[in-house]
Design a protein around this motif. Structure first.
Motif, PDB file in Angstrom:
ATOM      1  N   PRO F 176       0.802  -1.236   0.000  1.00 63.36           N
ATOM      2  CA  PRO F 176       0.000   0.000   0.000  1.00 63.36           C
ATOM      3  C   PRO F 176       0.828   1.276   0.000  1.00 63.36           C
ATOM      4  O   PRO F 176       0.626   2.148  -0.851  1.00 63.36           O
ATOM      5  CB  PRO F 176      -0.841  -0.139   1.267  1.00 63.36           C
ATOM      6  CG  PRO F 176      -0.994  -1.602   1.441  1.00 63.36           C
ATOM      7  CD  PRO F 176       0.258  -2.222   0.925  1.00 63.36           C
ATOM      8  N   GLU F 177       1.789   1.355   0.915  1.00 63.83           N
ATOM      9  CA  GLU F 177       2.492   2.641   0.971  1.00 63.83           C
ATOM     10  C   GLU F 177       3.250   2.879  -0.331  1.00 63.83           C
ATOM     11  O   GLU F 177       3.303   3.999  -0.845  1.00 63.83           O
ATOM     12  CB  GLU F 177       3.412   2.720   2.198  1.00 63.83           C
ATOM     13  CG  GLU F 177       4.423   1.603   2.317  1.00 63.83           C
ATOM     14  CD  GLU F 177       3.815   0.354   2.957  1.00 63.83           C
ATOM     15  OE1 GLU F 177       4.562  -0.491   3.443  1.00 63.83           O
ATOM     16  OE2 GLU F 177       2.553   0.231   2.945  1.00 63.83           O
ATOM     17  N   GLN F 178       3.832   1.805  -0.880  1.00 60.87           N
ATOM     18  CA  GLN F 178       4.517   1.978  -2.157  1.00 60.87           C
ATOM     19  C   GLN F 178       3.541   2.420  -3.229  1.00 60.87           C
ATOM     20  O   GLN F 178       3.815   3.322  -4.018  1.00 60.87           O
ATOM     21  CB  GLN F 178       5.151   0.655  -2.588  1.00 60.87           C
ATOM     22  CG  GLN F 178       6.332   0.259  -1.740  1.00 60.87           C
ATOM     23  CD  GLN F 178       6.868  -1.088  -2.179  1.00 60.87           C
ATOM     24  OE1 GLN F 178       6.183  -1.839  -2.854  1.00 60.87           O
ATOM     25  NE2 GLN F 178       8.088  -1.383  -1.789  1.00 60.87           N
ATOM     26  N   GLU F 179       2.394   1.793  -3.230  1.00 61.13           N
ATOM     27  CA  GLU F 179       1.450   2.117  -4.280  1.00 61.13           C
ATOM     28  C   GLU F 179       1.010   3.575  -4.162  1.00 61.13           C
ATOM     29  O   GLU F 179       0.865   4.279  -5.157  1.00 61.13           O
ATOM     30  CB  GLU F 179       0.246   1.172  -4.213  1.00 61.13           C
ATOM     31  CG  GLU F 179      -0.575   1.167  -5.472  1.00 61.13           C
ATOM     32  CD  GLU F 179      -1.427  -0.100  -5.609  1.00 61.13           C
ATOM     33  OE1 GLU F 179      -1.849  -0.410  -6.725  1.00 61.13           O
ATOM     34  OE2 GLU F 179      -1.649  -0.779  -4.588  1.00 61.13           O
ATOM     35  N   GLU F 180       0.830   3.999  -2.929  1.00 66.62           N
ATOM     36  CA  GLU F 180       0.487   5.414  -2.775  1.00 66.62           C
ATOM     37  C   GLU F 180       1.603   6.279  -3.348  1.00 66.62           C
ATOM     38  O   GLU F 180       1.357   7.251  -4.076  1.00 66.62           O
ATOM     39  CB  GLU F 180       0.267   5.745  -1.303  1.00 66.62           C
ATOM     40  CG  GLU F 180      -1.026   5.128  -0.772  1.00 66.62           C
ATOM     41  CD  GLU F 180      -1.097   5.190   0.747  1.00 66.62           C
ATOM     42  OE1 GLU F 180      -0.417   6.066   1.326  1.00 66.62           O
ATOM     43  OE2 GLU F 180      -1.817   4.371   1.340  1.00 66.62           O
ATOM     44  N   ALA F 181       2.822   5.916  -3.035  1.00 68.66           N
ATOM     45  CA  ALA F 181       3.945   6.683  -3.558  1.00 68.66           C
ATOM     46  C   ALA F 181       3.886   6.714  -5.080  1.00 68.66           C
ATOM     47  O   ALA F 181       4.086   7.756  -5.718  1.00 68.66           O
ATOM     48  CB  ALA F 181       5.258   6.068  -3.083  1.00 68.66           C
ATOM     49  N   VAL F 182       3.598   5.551  -5.674  1.00 66.77           N
ATOM     50  CA  VAL F 182       3.518   5.498  -7.131  1.00 66.77           C
ATOM     51  C   VAL F 182       2.455   6.458  -7.632  1.00 66.77           C
ATOM     52  O   VAL F 182       2.681   7.250  -8.552  1.00 66.77           O
ATOM     53  CB  VAL F 182       3.199   4.060  -7.586  1.00 66.77           C
ATOM     54  CG1 VAL F 182       2.849   4.051  -9.062  1.00 66.77           C
ATOM     55  CG2 VAL F 182       4.377   3.157  -7.308  1.00 66.77           C
ATOM     56  N   LEU F 183       1.281   6.396  -7.002  1.00 62.83           N
ATOM     57  CA  LEU F 183       0.192   7.256  -7.466  1.00 62.83           C
ATOM     58  C   LEU F 183       0.600   8.720  -7.385  1.00 62.83           C
ATOM     59  O   LEU F 183       0.393   9.497  -8.324  1.00 62.83           O
ATOM     60  CB  LEU F 183      -1.054   7.036  -6.612  1.00 62.83           C
ATOM     61  CG  LEU F 183      -1.948   5.870  -7.022  1.00 62.83           C
ATOM     62  CD1 LEU F 183      -3.178   5.827  -6.149  1.00 62.83           C
ATOM     63  CD2 LEU F 183      -2.366   6.073  -8.474  1.00 62.83           C
ATOM     64  N   ILE F 184       1.172   9.072  -6.259  1.00 63.57           N
ATOM     65  CA  ILE F 184       1.555  10.472  -6.104  1.00 63.57           C
ATOM     66  C   ILE F 184       2.633  10.825  -7.121  1.00 63.57           C
ATOM     67  O   ILE F 184       2.584  11.854  -7.790  1.00 63.57           O
ATOM     68  CB  ILE F 184       2.031  10.718  -4.660  1.00 63.57           C
ATOM     69  CG1 ILE F 184       0.883  10.381  -3.702  1.00 63.57           C
ATOM     70  CG2 ILE F 184       2.480  12.148  -4.480  1.00 63.57           C
ATOM     71  CD1 ILE F 184       1.255  10.481  -2.254  1.00 63.57           C
ATOM     72  N   GLY F 185       3.575   9.895  -7.270  1.00 60.63           N
ATOM     73  CA  GLY F 185       4.646  10.155  -8.228  1.00 60.63           C
ATOM     74  C   GLY F 185       4.115  10.300  -9.639  1.00 60.63           C
ATOM     75  O   GLY F 185       4.583  11.128 -10.420  1.00 60.63           O
ATOM     76  N   GLU F 186       3.130   9.489  -9.984  1.00 64.38           N
ATOM     77  CA  GLU F 186       2.641   9.508 -11.359  1.00 64.38           C
ATOM     78  C   GLU F 186       1.707  10.676 -11.627  1.00 64.38           C
ATOM     79  O   GLU F 186       1.766  11.304 -12.670  1.00 64.38           O
ATOM     80  CB  GLU F 186       1.867   8.214 -11.651  1.00 64.38           C
ATOM     81  CG  GLU F 186       2.714   7.000 -11.893  1.00 64.38           C
ATOM     82  CD  GLU F 186       3.306   6.984 -13.285  1.00 64.38           C
ATOM     83  OE1 GLU F 186       2.679   7.523 -14.213  1.00 64.38           O
ATOM     84  OE2 GLU F 186       4.415   6.454 -13.438  1.00 64.38           O
ATOM     85  N   THR F 187       0.788  10.896 -10.715  1.00 67.14           N
ATOM     86  CA  THR F 187      -0.277  11.839 -11.046  1.00 67.14           C
ATOM     87  C   THR F 187      -0.269  13.051 -10.140  1.00 67.14           C
ATOM     88  O   THR F 187      -1.158  13.891 -10.241  1.00 67.14           O
ATOM     89  CB  THR F 187      -1.653  11.161 -10.914  1.00 67.14           C
ATOM     90  OG1 THR F 187      -1.853  10.860  -9.523  1.00 67.14           O
ATOM     91  CG2 THR F 187      -1.704   9.895 -11.705  1.00 67.14           C
ATOM     92  N   ALA F 188       0.712  13.141  -9.236  1.00 69.13           N
ATOM     93  CA  ALA F 188       0.783  14.295  -8.354  1.00 69.13           C
ATOM     94  C   ALA F 188      -0.539  14.561  -7.664  1.00 69.13           C
ATOM     95  O   ALA F 188      -0.973  15.701  -7.521  1.00 69.13           O
ATOM     96  CB  ALA F 188       1.242  15.526  -9.143  1.00 69.13           C
ATOM     97  N   CYS F 189      -1.222  13.490  -7.283  1.00 69.03           N
ATOM     98  CA  CYS F 189      -2.510  13.684  -6.622  1.00 69.03           C
ATOM     99  C   CYS F 189      -2.281  13.899  -5.133  1.00 69.03           C
ATOM    100  O   CYS F 189      -1.236  13.537  -4.602  1.00 69.03           O
ATOM    101  CB  CYS F 189      -3.417  12.491  -6.846  1.00 69.03           C
ATOM    102  SG  CYS F 189      -2.784  11.004  -6.101  1.00 69.03           S
ATOM    103  N   PRO F 190      -3.258  14.468  -4.435  1.00 66.97           N
ATOM    104  CA  PRO F 190      -3.090  14.666  -2.991  1.00 66.97           C
ATOM    105  C   PRO F 190      -2.981  13.313  -2.284  1.00 66.97           C
ATOM    106  O   PRO F 190      -3.627  12.344  -2.688  1.00 66.97           O
ATOM    107  CB  PRO F 190      -4.371  15.399  -2.569  1.00 66.97           C
ATOM    108  CG  PRO F 190      -5.307  15.285  -3.712  1.00 66.97           C
ATOM    109  CD  PRO F 190      -4.511  15.034  -4.935  1.00 66.97           C
TER     110      PRO F 190
END
Lengths: 266, 266, 266, 266, 266, 266
Positions: F176-190
């Motif tokens: 989960p934490e990695q995936e969140e990092a990926v999401l933020i890294g990819e889409t700069a979402c909050p």
């Protein structure tokens, strides 16, 4: 012999009923014809005979499972650096106005025989999708198909929509005296031999569906007769010419040989 | 006759219902048409008739299992050292604004008929993947398909998404008086003969699904009538023209012959 | 040695029955021949022997699943910028009037065997669709096919209509004394060794269909005999020459080796 | 209309939900789109509408079983003595930055659709192996695919790895008032007629899975409406336009006709 | 090394049984040889060794589904304006009297293996259809084929009639000490590491057919050893180098990792 | 970006385990690499990242059923009057010493993958038949293949003998934490949005194999996140971006939407 020219010698054919007239009527009225009957009862010979008699070229196609529509109609080949269209036997027959004879038509897949529909109609046309041609059959063209109702398997009946485009004639093994006449006519064997061989065939045909998959055809009798004429021992000739061609089971073969030796005496 | 030019003579067609109007409405509104009905009830003749009547070229495709999308749309061939595109019948019909008639459409594989979709839409376009062309169908173009619902097998129904692109007309065997008219119109036979043949057909159709797989079509009557006109004995003509084409079972055939001889008297 | 010329040396063949005469009769009467028998019982050698004896070129085709009709009849090849027709073995045999031998004919696909029909008839013709040629077989041409009834599976049985075109001869493994004679004839081994090897073969053949898929052929005995003559330990020779060639299952192999060592003694 | 140029007139489309926004969002974010829904509910029209609205060229590919990867991407052809690369519709859309719409994508084989993967990624590239080119899709390029989930079969579902590259929108039949609006918009029919036709459609859709394989699509209503406008009798129009297109079973057809005549009154 | 010239240095081969003698006997007696054994157990190396030892050129062909007969026998090439025949590996071996080694022969299509029949007979001839040549194999020529009985799939077993043309030798994985020697020889790893890796391989091979589809080959050990030498953690190295290459099932992979960590300790 | 030149910017990649080191070790030791993992878990991105990091050109091939060996290796083209050899992506990678990445390698036919064997060996050579070239791979060349074990179908597994040529790395969905990092890294979402989306993915993945065929990939989360950032309603975005891409079944879709709205609150 080249296709396209009438046969000069008419093959020997011993008519069993009114099939010759029916054929001629059909040809005259441009109706396609369906012949039913067991293996080796002379269907092919009959068509050959009629073709010769009417002086028409004959195109025979032995149908099988893998026959594709292209095998009938034709296909593109690659010639010298370019594509060449190459007629199939059906197309050739249409072009030349000959007889196209499809043997054992139920062996072909139903969907292949669909290409015959426009030809078997009153339209008598053959559209060739691949080249965009549309052939009109000349008056002398005739379509003949045959099949063996006994051997017909469930999966492979003809479609009613195909069948109802034909008029139909039923064949059967010739009557003994006719068959003897055929044997004598074909192999010039002595009448006594002919009688014995026909007797054997009769006995063997009674076994069909029980011990034998298929009844003994007239052709096998011709073979046996030829071998005997050539000096072979009649019993050995019947073994190789008739019995072994009918079954692989050694015991059944022994049984059939009993019939043979009962006929020729040991 | 060459494809691409309107027929000059309009083939004989005896309308049984409002099919002629429906066809015209469909053509006017640029709707594709689906014709259903049993074998030999005149579907093909009807389309030919309408094409002639509307003065449109008619492209017939007899569908079969081997039919590929390329057979409909066209293919590349190799000409003198180069690749040449060669239109298929569907494309040709679209280009010329004629009628494209797919006979027995369920015989083609479902996946093949998918190429008809954009043409059967309101878009009426035919994208040709391989050349990148996109043909717009001219107003006079019309797509007609037909099939025999009785014979439709499980595996070969049309896909709903294909069917719902067509408006549909159902054909059936003509009423007796119509059928007599057809016979007379087709073969110019005496009315009495026509009446008898139609009576036989009626009797035989009652046997459908019980003893016969398929009902006797009008075409068979035409055949019998032709043979009789040609001088054949009526009973023999009915045997080869009707009975043997309907069944392989010798006993059923005998039964049907009883009907025939009851009609013609022995 | 070139095909087309008679063999000079006639391969060794030890006749087991009247097969030689049957072959000659068949050839003289232009009848096609069918040979049935298990793997490795000498069918191929027999045909080679007869071809040499009759001084005819022999064309052998080992049939298999992928054999197409074109493989038999021939196809167009693209040569230097142009297409060249290239005869297949069957065509070549017909042209030259040699013997065409199709081994394990049931392995071939049906469309392949259908090609043989017109040749196996009394017509003895070979129509070549692709070139439009129609070859008449010369009197010296002969068609021989063989198959293994044990290995034959039902789907791939021959159709009766095909079988009944041939006269048939049944082969079996040679009798022990004959087989010993063959071994001695082939490998000049001491009679005692021959006797032992034949005994082993007998024991192994009894296992067919239970532990072994196929019976041990005479050829394997020849191999073993050669190896032993060459100084190999008899038991090792039998292992590599016979046992391992018959099975992959280590346990069955062990079992067979027991038989071997029971024969040669440990 | 030529492909490659923006549509000038925007085809009529009646939005049923938020699909228009979703499409625009997807296009802006360069995400590929998957549209699911039953036959004839307007998927194709929607894409056409959006393409026109966004002023993008639209490349439609009707997928079918014979579609190969080369058909999508392009292939080499031989021009005047040289090899010419010929773009497929997908490549063309990428080059021009248009919309590539694959209709009924499940009809294509799974392994064909694999070529879409790099385009449907965030990479948005189309590597063309055969020429070594690597196309980057311009921002305006968009990939849209559609299929009918009801009719999906085992072998032809989309692979999960393909599906998960798309965002997906589900279509369904429009609500009655929307459907009426569609009918009026398409065929300019009187509102009362529209209401009746929609009522019929509602009644027929309730029969899905019980008596009908597929629900009646909006397209059929459009057909019926067109025919009625063209002066056909409403009941006859519904028969040919709706009922006969839904079923082959005469009894079910009768039942449906009851619904129709109950709506229009006899 | 060029094919066609004898090897100068004899590749290292550690004999496990009497295979060397068997090979020599077979070669002396001109018998073809069949080698059976699992993937990666040294079959190829053995043949290379023997070829070098006997001073014969070696032609290796890895068989696969698409291998055509032409790939083995040869084809025409067009050189400077003229056509040149180009021998395939089999032909070359026959001409030069070398060894032709077909690896994984069951993978090839049947028509390919049929080409071998006349060579594997006592005839030892190779007819080349396309050129009409007929090569006699020189005494030094030898045919060697190999396959993996475990991996042999049902559809692709060798036909008994093919198998029985060969004498057969069975191979298996090397004994532990041999395998350690190989590892040390290949990757110069410390003996202790070699011992551990071989122990792992032994444990994993015991799982074949129950938990794993295939046994671990020596090559995987080499990979793992390389990675460990390169400084990777032994357990991680075994995971990526051995375990994950053997199975996709996470649980089985866990089980195998336990074996690994039991060997290397956590 | 042009292929053949090193990437300048390194694509974002969030390592989940030791895959980066494994890749580097493999590259250093010249071992080919096999990556397994579910759809959309970042395999492709990982390879792109590594290629950039190592400064190597990357050649990606999306495998599909039409891919031929020529597509990988290259082909001749005809230019202005002369033939030109045109490298395929594999050849290009070998020549330039780059990384060749075959995506979804099981989709390719087996005969295509056969060309990889000599490259995946320790020989590391690529023989090009048509030009007679034999390329030695430079040390920097690396072969990477990937597939999705969950979706691997029976017909298309990799052969063990091929698999064992690679070292293998297994990918899985990130924690989960990695995936969140990926999401933020990819889409700069909050971060909060990322957390919610990841929670949804977790809930949906638990349904795999029960209600869903495939687990929700990270890519879908990225899509949803993009749409939300673009101003779409989160729930609608999740419906089109995640839910509808996972299932066609309306009921399951409803169930999944429950999860979504439970996460975002209605």
């Amino acid at each position: 012999m080249k296709p396209g020219t009438p046969h000069l010698d008419i093959p020997f054919y011993q008519a069993a009923g009114d099939e010759v007239e029916v054929f001629e009527h059909a040809w005259k009225n441009r109706l396609p014809l369906l012949i039913k009957g067991p293996t080796g009862c002379g269907k092919t010979r009959f068509v050959a005979h009629m073709a010769a008699r009417l002086g028409l070229p004959l195109y025979t196609v032995a149908c099988h499972d893998d026959l594709t529509a292209a095998d009938l109609v034709g296909r593109h080949l690659i010639g010298e650096g370019r594509t060449v269209w190459c007629d199939g036997p059906l197309t050739r027959a249409v072009r030349e106005g000959g007889i196209c004879y499809l043997d054992e038509v139920v062996e072909a897949r139903k969907d292949t025989t669909v290409v015959l529909h426009p030809l078997a109609d009153d339209r008598r046309i053959l559209p060739i999708d691949r080249t965009g041609e549309l052939l009109e059959a000349p008056p002398s063209f005739m379509l003949v198909v045959s099949y063996n109702p006994g051997y017909q398997n469930l999966l492979k009946g003809m479609k009613p929509s195909t069948r109802q485009r034909f008029i139909s004639v039923r064949f059967d093994f010739p009557r003994p005296e006719q068959e003897e006449a055929v044997l004598i006519g074909e192999t010039a064997c002595p009448p006594d031999l002919a009688r014995r061989l026909v007797a054997i065939a009769g006995a063997l045909r009674a076994l069909k569906d029980r011990d034998l998959e298929e009844a003994a055809s007239t052709r096998l009798l011709v073979y046996a007769s030829l071998l005997i004429k050539d000096g072979m021992d009649p019993i050995a000739a019947c073994r190789v010419g008739i019995v072994e061609s009918l079954t692989d089971d050694p015991e059944i073969a022994e049984g059939l040989m009993e019939v043979v030796s009962a006929t020729f005496g040991r």
